[in-house]
Write an enzyme that holds these catalytic residues in place. Structure first.
Site, PDB file in Angstrom:
ATOM      1  N   GLU A 135      50.259  43.726  35.587  1.00 34.22           N
ATOM      2  CA  GLU A 135      48.829  43.492  35.039  1.00 34.22           C
ATOM      3  C   GLU A 135      48.769  44.579  33.730  1.00 34.22           C
ATOM      4  O   GLU A 135      48.542  45.652  34.027  1.00 34.22           O
ATOM      5  CB  GLU A 135      47.818  43.670  35.790  1.00 34.22           C
ATOM      6  CG  GLU A 135      46.374  43.399  34.758  1.00 34.22           C
ATOM      7  CD  GLU A 135      44.921  43.354  35.971  1.00 34.22           C
ATOM      8  OE1 GLU A 135      43.906  43.119  35.539  1.00 34.22           O
ATOM      9  OE2 GLU A 135      45.198  44.216  36.867  1.00 34.22           O
ATOM     10  N   GLU A 232      36.388  39.571  38.423  1.00 35.38           N
ATOM     11  CA  GLU A 232      36.521  40.922  38.793  1.00 35.38           C
ATOM     12  C   GLU A 232      35.633  41.779  37.971  1.00 35.38           C
ATOM     13  O   GLU A 232      36.106  42.404  36.923  1.00 35.38           O
ATOM     14  CB  GLU A 232      38.219  41.496  38.389  1.00 35.38           C
ATOM     15  CG  GLU A 232      38.398  42.761  39.145  1.00 35.38           C
ATOM     16  CD  GLU A 232      39.582  43.424  38.644  1.00 35.38           C
ATOM     17  OE1 GLU A 232      40.260  43.971  39.464  1.00 35.38           O
ATOM     18  OE2 GLU A 232      40.146  43.053  37.376  1.00 35.38           O
TER      19      GLU A 232
END
Length: 248
Positions: A135, A232
Site C-alpha cells: 500500500e 478505513e
C-alpha cells in the site's frame, strides 16, 4: 447484488476489544471486517467472533517493528525480522482465515531499500497462497515511508512477478499524493487486491471533503469490483453516529 463494505477495526470501534468490535460491525450492517495488528488478541477469540457473526476478516498488517517504525520489509539490515513478521502474519491469517496480508515497507529510501522490499515480498508470496498486499502511504501522514505512489507500487509488483501480490488502493492516500482517483481505479484494476476509503483531507467518514464517494462507489460497481470496500476512516469519537453514509 451491489457494493458491500468492510469495517476497518484499526479505526472503527477501536475502543472495543477486537472480538467485540467484530460483533459491533456485524450489528451495524457491514459485510466484512479488516484490522491492523491483531496479534495481542488470541486468534481463537477472533475466529470465534468471525464464526458467530458470519463475517470474514479481509486482511491484517505485518507488525510495524519497534517504537517509531512503520514496517520492516524495505529496511536493508532487517531482513530476518521482516521475514519473521511475515511468518507471524501468515500464521495468524491462517488461524482466522483472513483473506490478505498487508506487508508494511517501513521508513527507507533508495535502491537497497527496494531490493530488500522485493526480497521480502518474494518470500511472502512464496510462503502463502493468500493475497499479499502493498500500500502506498501519503507523505503527510507517513513522511519517509518507502512506498508512496501507485506507479512505484506497480513497478514493484511487476518486478516481484508473483500472482498473489496485489495493490492496496486506498483512495485517501492516492488522492493526497496523486489525485485522479477514478482513472487510476480503472487503469490499475487488474492489479488491485483491496480498495479502502476515507474523506480527504481529514480522513473522516466518506460524506464530506474533496472526494465524491457516491461517484467513486458507482465507478467501483461499474467496474465489477467483487469484494467489500474497506472503510478505513477515523470516526473522531463513537463510530455509530458516523455511519449515515452506510445507511444511505
Amino acid at each position: 447484488m451491489g457494493l458491500t463494505f468492510s469495517a476497518n477495526l484499526g479505526f472503527l470501534w477501536q475502543e472495543l476489544p477486537l472480538p467485540d468490535a467484530i460483533r459491533a460491525a456485524h450489528r451495524a450492517g457491514f459485510a466484512a471486517v479488516e484490522c491492523h495488528w491483531p496479534y495481542d488478541v488470541p486468534a481463537q477469540q477472533v475466529a470465534a467472533a468471525l464464526s458467530g457473526t458470519g463475517l470474514r476478516m479481509l486482511g491484517l498488517n505485518t507488525r510495524r517493528g519497534g517504537p517509531g517504525e512503520n514496517g520492516l520489509s524495505a529496511l536493508p539490515a532487517r531482513g530476518a525480522e521482516a521475514r519473521a513478521a511475515v511468518d507471524e502474519a501468515i500464521a495468524y491469517a491462517d488461524a482466522i482465515d483472513a483473506g490478505a496480508i498487508h506487508v508494511m515497507a517501513g521508513f527507507a529510501t533508495g535502491q537497497e531499500a527496494e531490493a530488500a522490499f522485493i526480497d521480502t515480498l518474494r518470500y511472502a508470496c512464496a510462503a502463502t497462497t493468500r493475497t499479499i498486499l502493498i500500500e502506498p502511504l501519503n507523505s503527510y501522514d507517513a513522511p519517509g515511508y518507502f512506498l508512496t505512489t501507485t506507479a512505484q507500487a506497480e513497478g514493484i509488483i511487476a518486478k516481484v512477478a508473483a500472482p498473489n501480490l496485489r495493490l492496496m488502493f486506498d483512495c485517501y492516500h492516492v488522492q493526497l499524493m496523486e489525485g485522479d482517483v477514478t482513472h487510476k481505479l480503472e487503469r490499475l484494476l487488474p492489479i488491485i487486491g483491496h480498495i479502502q476509503f476515507a474523506s480527504v483531507p481529514d480522513r473522516g467518514a466518506p460524506d464530506h471533503g474533496e472526494l465524491n464517494y457516491p461517484h467513486i462507489f458507482a465507478v467501483a460497481e461499474r467496474l465489477g469490483w467483487p469484494l467489500p470496500l474497506g472503510a478505513e476512516y477515523k470516526p473522531g469519537g463513537p463510530t455509530e453516529p458516523t455511519l449515515g453514509w452506510l445507511l444511505r
